[in-house]
Design an enzyme around this catalytic site. Structure first.
Site, PDB file in Angstrom:
ATOM      1  N   ASP A 455     -19.985  88.648  45.909  1.00  0.00           N
ATOM      2  CA  ASP A 455     -18.671  88.151  45.506  1.00  0.00           C
ATOM      3  C   ASP A 455     -17.785  88.101  46.749  1.00  0.00           C
ATOM      4  O   ASP A 455     -17.409  89.144  47.305  1.00  0.00           O
ATOM      5  CB  ASP A 455     -18.081  89.090  44.448  1.00  0.00           C
ATOM      6  CG  ASP A 455     -16.772  88.593  43.864  1.00  0.00           C
ATOM      7  OD1 ASP A 455     -16.139  87.714  44.482  1.00  0.00           O
ATOM      8  OD2 ASP A 455     -16.375  89.106  42.793  1.00  0.00           O
ATOM      9  N   HIS A 456     -17.414  86.892  47.163  1.00  0.00           N
ATOM     10  CA  HIS A 456     -16.681  86.723  48.412  1.00  0.00           C
ATOM     11  C   HIS A 456     -15.209  87.121  48.299  1.00  0.00           C
ATOM     12  O   HIS A 456     -14.483  87.122  49.292  1.00  0.00           O
ATOM     13  CB  HIS A 456     -16.783  85.268  48.883  1.00  0.00           C
ATOM     14  CG  HIS A 456     -16.826  85.119  50.368  1.00  0.00           C
ATOM     15  ND1 HIS A 456     -16.563  86.151  51.231  1.00  0.00           N
ATOM     16  CD2 HIS A 456     -17.105  84.045  51.151  1.00  0.00           C
ATOM     17  CE1 HIS A 456     -16.667  85.727  52.477  1.00  0.00           C
ATOM     18  NE2 HIS A 456     -17.003  84.455  52.468  1.00  0.00           N
ATOM     19  N   ARG A 457     -14.758  87.488  47.097  1.00  0.00           N
ATOM     20  CA  ARG A 457     -13.386  87.973  46.960  1.00  0.00           C
ATOM     21  C   ARG A 457     -13.218  89.328  47.640  1.00  0.00           C
ATOM     22  O   ARG A 457     -12.145  89.627  48.163  1.00  0.00           O
ATOM     23  CB  ARG A 457     -12.998  88.106  45.476  1.00  0.00           C
ATOM     24  CG  ARG A 457     -12.845  86.782  44.748  1.00  0.00           C
ATOM     25  CD  ARG A 457     -12.533  87.010  43.280  1.00  0.00           C
ATOM     26  NE  ARG A 457     -13.610  87.721  42.591  1.00  0.00           N
ATOM     27  CZ  ARG A 457     -13.576  88.046  41.295  1.00  0.00           C
ATOM     28  NH1 ARG A 457     -12.519  87.746  40.566  1.00  0.00           N
ATOM     29  NH2 ARG A 457     -14.599  88.673  40.742  1.00  0.00           N
TER      30      ARG A 457
END
Length: 485
Positions: A455-457
């Site tokens: 998850d690139h968040r």
């Protein structure tokens, strides 16, 4: 006559409905307290339900294949004199019961039943552990009604349940339904002459293959029908090619249960968490040597040792070095929750579809303990008895596409987690190595590909790359695990 209705209890985990799969009793049968009377299928597992009172079955209120909500009456029992001491009707979970007794007060009649009313598990009012239905903790013998070939229903195709397979985000394309097997009369037994003896997984296999157990010759001890007996009965029939209407040449399978839950979860994950996937190719020759060494070690003689076991341990070590990978994005609170424990999910094939049970506190386990847990997950999943609690609370998942000979993939993150590791096939191939003289040369090595989606968040490229590099380094040289761990 005193007829009581048993209502569908709350299976927990936020589930509100279930499908009646197989009735184990028929009208007119006598049942005792805690006899298993029905198998139900929730969105997470197949569960066996015990009846909370004894007597004679007067009516089956729900048909096999029907989906009903929690609190719906499913069976009626006449609790006539002489039957097991009755337990009050299970409460309707859809409405509060102001007359229900205080669960904290002692109950002298609690010895008559070992299940908490209205729930699949828990404790009785005396504090004793209740029956965990369908999960092998405790279960009384029940009357079993043999399944018939006419009971068959559309089922999704099955993979080999002995192998771990990719999670729902990888390699779940359309597959062809297995052709039903033809049945032939068995000379060793007259159909209907005696009660058929077979375990539930064998009965389900017979149902899926369209095999009538009354026609199968039993080879097991005591006349028990085995999986091999069912698989070897008759021969596959090949459907003729038809030029009729297209509707007659297609099959429609209802989307429900695990498939429905999986679809919803994958869509939510794919369109909520911005996925990034990275790959690395690794020489795992030393891992394969370690696997062979452990197979000869007496501490591992009674467990299955595979490269997956080494990968599971490597992930725990790599997470300890990169704790930000073991975190989750809390949208409501606008916080990143870093978890100081590892509940390691293993994507597994089951007769009902793909499930992801997880090993609780895997970070604190030895290699032997991890081997035990992986073996237990496999066996439980194969039998379709995975508990809903075993599929919740995961922090990271492994999906193994290598069992299909696939090199890698771009898996979708399991909801509630932030990363998933894809394990590809291990192949022998030419590889550049440095010899003792410091010179490069070509050698035949065991090589695989690893991929990680995250998850690139909350996980940037640097963190994701360091984590994947650490996992690869341990597989290339397992001795690093001793130093880093």
């Amino acid at each position: 006559m005193s007829v009581k209705e048993f209502r569908l209890p709350d299976p927990g985990e936020g589930l509100t409905e279930a499908e009646v799969v197989t009735w184990r009793v028929a009208v007119g049968d006598t049942v005792k307290v805690n006899d298993i009377v029905v198998e139900i299928e929730t969105a997470k597992s197949i569960v066996e339900l015990p009846v909370p009172f004894g007597g004679t079955v007067t009516q089956l209120l729900v048909s096999e294949g029907e989906t009903v909500e929690v609190g719906t009456p499913i069976i009626a029992v006449d609790t006539e004199p002489g039957a097991a001491a009755p337990v009050q009707d299970a409460p309707d979970s859809s409405a509060p019961d102001s007359s229900a007794p205080d669960s904290s007060a002692p109950d002298s009649s609690a010895d008559e039943a070992e299940i908490e009313e209205g729930k699949i598990g828990g404790t009785t009012s005396t504090g004793r552990t209740a029956v965990l239905v369908g999960y092998g903790v405790k279960q009384t013998e029940a009357k079993r009604r043999p399944r018939k070939a006419s009971d068959t229903e559309p089922r999704l195709p099955q993979h080999n349940p002995d192998e771990f397979v990719p999670s729902s985000g990888v390699g779940v394309g359309d597959r062809t339904e297995r052709a039903p097997r033809a049945t032939a009369p068995a000379a060793a037994r007259t159909p209907g002459a005696a009660r058929v003896l077979a375990k539930p997984p064998v009965r389900k296999l017979a149902k899926d293959l369209g095999v009538d157990l009354d026609q199968v010759v039993a080879s097991g001890e005591g006349g028990v029908i085995t999986r091999g007996d069912v698989e070897g009965h008759g021969s596959p029939s090949v459907p003729a090619v038809s030029s009729g209407p297209i509707e007659a040449r297609e099959e429609r399978v209802p989307v429900k249960g695990v498939r429905k839950m999986t679809a919803q979860a994958m869509v939510e994950s794919a369109f909520t968490a911005p996925h990034v996937t990275e790959w690395v190719t690794v020489d795992v020759t030393r891992t394969m040597e370690l696997v062979e060494t452990l197979k000869q070690d007496r501490e591992f003689r009674d467990v299955k040792v595979t490269p997956l076991l080494v990968l599971a341990k490597a992930l725990c070590v790599a997470i300890a070095r990169n704790p930000g990978m073991n975190a989750v994005w809390d949208e409501a609170a606008q916080e990143i929750v870093v978890k100081r424990y590892v509940n390691l999910g293993i994507a597994a094939a089951t007769p009902r579809g793909l499930l992801v049970p997880n090993i609780k506190d895997a970070h604190s386990m030895t290699m032997r303990q991890l081997a035990d847990q992986i073996g237990s997950l496999t066996a439980t999943a194969r039998e379709g008895r995975t508990q809903p609690a075993d599929m919740s609370g995961g922090t990271m998942t492994i999906t193994n596409v290598g069992v299909f000979g696939v090199d890698s993939g771009t898996p979708i993150i399991n909801p509630g987690e932030s990363a998933i590791v894809c394990f590809g096939a291990i192949r022998k191939q030419p590889w550049v190595v440095t010899n003792a003289a410091g010179e490069d040369e070509i050698a035949i090595r065991h090589v695989t590909q690893l991929a990680v989606s995250f998850d690139h968040r909350l996980i940037d490229g640097e963190l994701g790359s360091r984590f994947l590099s650490d996992v690869a380094a341990i597989l290339a040289d397992p001795a690093r695990g001793l130093v880093w761990g």
